[in-house]
Design a protein around this motif. Structure first.
Motif, PDB file in Angstrom:
ATOM      1  N   PHE A  85       0.846  -1.185   0.000  1.00 14.41           N
ATOM      2  CA  PHE A  85       0.000   0.000   0.000  1.00 14.41           C
ATOM      3  C   PHE A  85       0.883   1.236   0.000  1.00 14.41           C
ATOM      4  CE2 PHE A  85      -2.017  -3.461   2.177  1.00 14.41           C
ATOM      5  CZ  PHE A  85      -3.296  -3.475   1.674  1.00 14.41           C
ATOM      6  N   SER A  86       0.319   2.361  -0.407  1.00 15.70           N
ATOM      7  CA  SER A  86       1.063   3.618  -0.329  1.00 15.70           C
ATOM      8  C   SER A  86       0.112   4.720   0.105  1.00 15.70           C
ATOM      9  CB  SER A  86       1.727   3.956  -1.665  1.00 15.70           C
ATOM     10  OG  SER A  86       0.761   4.081  -2.673  1.00 15.70           O
ATOM     11  N   PHE A  87       0.664   5.699   0.811  1.00 18.81           N
ATOM     12  CA  PHE A  87      -0.118   6.845   1.265  1.00 18.81           C
ATOM     13  C   PHE A  87       0.831   7.990   1.588  1.00 18.81           C
ATOM     14  CE2 PHE A  87       0.632   3.915   4.738  1.00 18.81           C
ATOM     15  CZ  PHE A  87       1.076   4.699   5.787  1.00 18.81           C
ATOM     16  N   GLU A  88       0.280   9.177   1.548  1.00 13.92           N
ATOM     17  CA  GLU A  88       1.040  10.406   1.818  1.00 13.92           C
ATOM     18  C   GLU A  88       0.641  10.922   3.196  1.00 13.92           C
ATOM     19  OE1 GLU A  88       3.155  11.396  -0.622  1.00 13.92           O
ATOM     20  OE2 GLU A  88       2.399   9.809  -1.931  1.00 13.92           O
ATOM     21  N   THR A  89       1.612  11.153   4.045  1.00 13.89           N
ATOM     22  CA  THR A  89       1.313  11.626   5.401  1.00 13.89           C
ATOM     23  C   THR A  89       2.355  12.639   5.844  1.00 13.89           C
ATOM     24  OG1 THR A  89       0.320   9.498   5.969  1.00 13.89           O
ATOM     25  CG2 THR A  89       0.950  10.912   7.804  1.00 13.89           C
ATOM     26  N   GLY A  90       1.881  13.668   6.527  1.00 11.70           N
ATOM     27  CA  GLY A  90       2.776  14.643   7.134  1.00 11.70           C
ATOM     28  C   GLY A  90       2.886  14.374   8.621  1.00 11.70           C
ATOM     29  N   HIS A  91       3.973  14.832   9.213  1.00 16.19           N
ATOM     30  CA  HIS A  91       4.140  14.697  10.660  1.00 16.19           C
ATOM     31  C   HIS A  91       5.229  15.649  11.130  1.00 16.19           C
ATOM     32  CE1 HIS A  91       7.593  11.458  10.752  1.00 16.19           C
ATOM     33  NE2 HIS A  91       7.753  12.303   9.772  1.00 16.19           N
ATOM     34  N   ALA A  92       5.354  15.732  12.442  1.00 17.17           N
ATOM     35  CA  ALA A  92       6.443  16.477  13.072  1.00 17.17           C
ATOM     36  C   ALA A  92       6.774  15.752  14.363  1.00 17.17           C
ATOM     37  CB  ALA A  92       6.024  17.917  13.352  1.00 17.17           C
ATOM     38  N   LEU A  93       8.053  15.718  14.708  1.00 17.13           N
ATOM     39  CA  LEU A  93       8.497  15.022  15.915  1.00 17.13           C
ATOM     40  C   LEU A  93       8.840  16.039  16.989  1.00 17.13           C
ATOM     41  CD1 LEU A  93      10.747  12.291  14.267  1.00 17.13           C
ATOM     42  CD2 LEU A  93       8.291  12.210  14.783  1.00 17.13           C
ATOM     43  N   TYR A  94       7.930  16.209  17.927  1.00 19.96           N
ATOM     44  CA  TYR A  94       8.129  17.199  18.989  1.00 19.96           C
ATOM     45  C   TYR A  94       9.325  16.816  19.865  1.00 19.96           C
ATOM     46  CZ  TYR A  94       7.539  20.342  22.826  1.00 19.96           C
ATOM     47  OH  TYR A  94       7.776  21.319  23.754  1.00 19.96           O
ATOM     48  N   GLY A  95      10.192  17.780  20.111  1.00 17.85           N
ATOM     49  CA  GLY A  95      11.348  17.570  20.975  1.00 17.85           C
ATOM     50  C   GLY A  95      12.550  16.949  20.283  1.00 17.85           C
ATOM     51  N   TYR A  96      12.403  16.599  19.025  1.00 17.90           N
ATOM     52  CA  TYR A  96      13.496  15.984  18.280  1.00 17.90           C
ATOM     53  C   TYR A  96      14.581  17.024  18.006  1.00 17.90           C
ATOM     54  CZ  TYR A  96      15.835  13.374  14.541  1.00 17.90           C
ATOM     55  OH  TYR A  96      16.759  12.734  13.766  1.00 17.90           O
ATOM     56  N   ASP A  97      15.831  16.592  17.929  1.00 14.15           N
ATOM     57  CA  ASP A  97      16.948  17.527  17.762  1.00 14.15           C
ATOM     58  C   ASP A  97      17.431  17.671  16.323  1.00 14.15           C
ATOM     59  OD1 ASP A  97      18.119  15.044  17.473  1.00 14.15           O
ATOM     60  OD2 ASP A  97      19.727  15.389  18.914  1.00 14.15           O
ATOM     61  N   GLY A  98      16.626  17.248  15.371  1.00 13.38           N
ATOM     62  CA  GLY A  98      17.013  17.346  13.959  1.00 13.38           C
ATOM     63  C   GLY A  98      15.916  17.974  13.126  1.00 13.38           C
ATOM     64  N   LYS A  99      16.077  17.861  11.812  1.00 16.20           N
ATOM     65  CA  LYS A  99      15.142  18.495  10.876  1.00 16.20           C
ATOM     66  C   LYS A  99      13.707  17.993  11.025  1.00 16.20           C
ATOM     67  CE  LYS A  99      18.499  19.385   7.199  1.00 16.20           C
ATOM     68  NZ  LYS A  99      18.842  19.081   5.795  1.00 16.20           N
ATOM     69  N   CYS A 100      13.530  16.776  11.496  1.00 16.02           N
ATOM     70  CA  CYS A 100      12.177  16.201  11.581  1.00 16.02           C
ATOM     71  C   CYS A 100      11.327  16.817  12.695  1.00 16.02           C
ATOM     72  CB  CYS A 100      12.241  14.687  11.742  1.00 16.02           C
ATOM     73  SG  CYS A 100      12.851  13.869  10.250  1.00 16.02           S
ATOM     74  N   LYS A 101      11.892  17.789  13.414  1.00 14.08           N
ATOM     75  CA  LYS A 101      11.053  18.532  14.366  1.00 14.08           C
ATOM     76  C   LYS A 101      10.099  19.458  13.607  1.00 14.08           C
ATOM     77  CE  LYS A 101      14.390  22.270  15.005  1.00 14.08           C
ATOM     78  NZ  LYS A 101      15.356  22.869  15.898  1.00 14.08           N
ATOM     79  N   ASN A 102      10.433  19.749  12.353  1.00 16.15           N
ATOM     80  CA  ASN A 102       9.591  20.597  11.504  1.00 16.15           C
ATOM     81  C   ASN A 102       8.507  19.758  10.837  1.00 16.15           C
ATOM     82  OD1 ASN A 102      11.235  23.047  11.781  1.00 16.15           O
ATOM     83  ND2 ASN A 102      12.772  21.837  10.698  1.00 16.15           N
ATOM     84  N   VAL A 103       7.377  20.373  10.568  1.00 18.47           N
ATOM     85  CA  VAL A 103       6.310  19.678   9.857  1.00 18.47           C
ATOM     86  C   VAL A 103       6.800  19.363   8.441  1.00 18.47           C
ATOM     87  CG1 VAL A 103       3.939  19.818   9.010  1.00 18.47           C
ATOM     88  CG2 VAL A 103       4.532  20.869  11.207  1.00 18.47           C
ATOM     89  N   HIS A 104       6.669  18.105   8.065  1.00 17.42           N
ATOM     90  CA  HIS A 104       7.100  17.648   6.733  1.00 17.42           C
ATOM     91  C   HIS A 104       6.310  16.388   6.391  1.00 17.42           C
ATOM     92  CE1 HIS A 104       9.385  15.222   9.560  1.00 17.42           C
ATOM     93  NE2 HIS A 104       9.621  14.348   8.584  1.00 17.42           N
ATOM     94  N   GLY A 105       6.484  15.880   5.202  1.00 17.36           N
ATOM     95  CA  GLY A 105       5.713  14.714   4.799  1.00 17.36           C
ATOM     96  C   GLY A 105       6.537  13.650   4.109  1.00 17.36           C
ATOM     97  N   HIS A 106       5.914  12.495   3.983  1.00 15.23           N
ATOM     98  CA  HIS A 106       6.555  11.347   3.336  1.00 15.23           C
ATOM     99  C   HIS A 106       5.555  10.637   2.437  1.00 15.23           C
ATOM    100  CE1 HIS A 106      10.100  11.518   5.928  1.00 15.23           C
ATOM    101  NE2 HIS A 106       9.281  11.669   6.959  1.00 15.23           N
ATOM    102  N   SER A 107       6.081   9.976   1.427  1.00 18.13           N
ATOM    103  CA  SER A 107       5.303   9.052   0.609  1.00 18.13           C
ATOM    104  C   SER A 107       5.577   7.658   1.171  1.00 18.13           C
ATOM    105  CB  SER A 107       5.738   9.129  -0.853  1.00 18.13           C
ATOM    106  OG  SER A 107       5.454  10.396  -1.376  1.00 18.13           O
ATOM    107  N   TYR A 108       4.749   7.241   2.109  1.00 20.65           N
ATOM    108  CA  TYR A 108       4.955   5.961   2.796  1.00 20.65           C
ATOM    109  C   TYR A 108       4.558   4.798   1.902  1.00 20.65           C
ATOM    110  CZ  TYR A 108       5.513   8.351   7.296  1.00 20.65           C
ATOM    111  OH  TYR A 108       5.957   9.138   8.324  1.00 20.65           O
ATOM    112  N   LYS A 109       5.284   3.699   2.069  1.00 18.84           N
ATOM    113  CA  LYS A 109       4.940   2.428   1.437  1.00 18.84           C
ATOM    114  C   LYS A 109       4.836   1.405   2.564  1.00 18.84           C
ATOM    115  CE  LYS A 109       7.302   3.587  -2.804  1.00 18.84           C
ATOM    116  NZ  LYS A 109       8.557   3.473  -3.525  1.00 18.84           N
ATOM    117  N   LEU A 110       3.707   0.724   2.614  1.00 16.06           N
ATOM    118  CA  LEU A 110       3.462  -0.259   3.660  1.00 16.06           C
ATOM    119  C   LEU A 110       3.279  -1.627   3.034  1.00 16.06           C
ATOM    120  CD1 LEU A 110       2.783  -0.955   6.657  1.00 16.06           C
ATOM    121  CD2 LEU A 110       0.389  -0.439   6.088  1.00 16.06           C
ATOM    122  N   SER A 111       4.103  -2.585   3.465  1.00 16.56           N
ATOM    123  CA  SER A 111       3.956  -3.980   3.036  1.00 16.56           C
ATOM    124  C   SER A 111       3.382  -4.765   4.208  1.00 16.56           C
ATOM    125  CB  SER A 111       5.304  -4.577   2.630  1.00 16.56           C
ATOM    126  OG  SER A 111       5.820  -3.893   1.510  1.00 16.56           O
TER     127      SER A 111
END
Length: 150
Positions: free
Chosen positions: A10-36
């Motif tokens: 399966f595939s889906f597009e999702t945005g997220h942000a990692l609160y408290g993270y010390d890298g770029k992923c603390k910012n809201v961003h998205g991915h094209s996820y693939k789920l097997s």
């Protein structure tokens, strides 16, 4: 009859942000996820059953995963509801955005655990969830295996 593993992707597009993270992923961003999604079971041996020879109908597996994961997460922005991101989530919702609040840090690792719980609840009695692979990028993924979680 032998046990057989069946996998549907399966595939889906999702945005997220990692609160408290010390890298770029603390910012809201998205991915094209693939789920097997891989399940294991024995093919149906009753020749009168319309699904004779199948472990599970791919359409039945698709229905489960679409309803509980893809349709929920696709084009949503996911935040941990136990962080100050909840304020941002409320603002986005007020502006018509699809926001999903979860009770975990929305990393691939935690999402795949959540997905495993949801899928396992819906599978027929004779079918077991074998494994999940959630690919966040072309080179990064998280995997969940049933035998690691006994």
């Amino acid at each position: 009859m032998s046990f057989i593993r069946i996998t549907k992707q399966f595939s889906f597009e999702t945005g997220h942000a990692l609160y408290g993270y010390d890298g770029k992923c603390k910012n809201v961003h998205g991915h094209s996820y693939k789920l097997s999604v891989t399940v294991i079971g024995k093919p149906i041996s009753d020749i009168k059953n319309v699904k004779y020879g199948m472990v599970i109908d791919f359409g039945d597996l698709k229905k489960i995963v679409k309803e509980d994961i893809v349709n929920v997460f696709d084009h949503a922005t996911v935040f941990n509801k136990n962080t100050p991101h909840v304020e941002l989530a409320k603002e986005l919702e007020n502006r018509g955005h699809n926001v999903l609040l979860v009770d975990y840090q929305p990393t691939s690792e935690m999402m795949v655990i959540d997905f495993a719980k949801k899928i396992k609840r819906r599978l027929p009695e004779n079918i077991e969830l074998h494994s999940l692979k959630l690919q966040e990028t072309d080179s990064s993924f998280a995997e969940w295996y049933a035998y690691d979680n006994i």
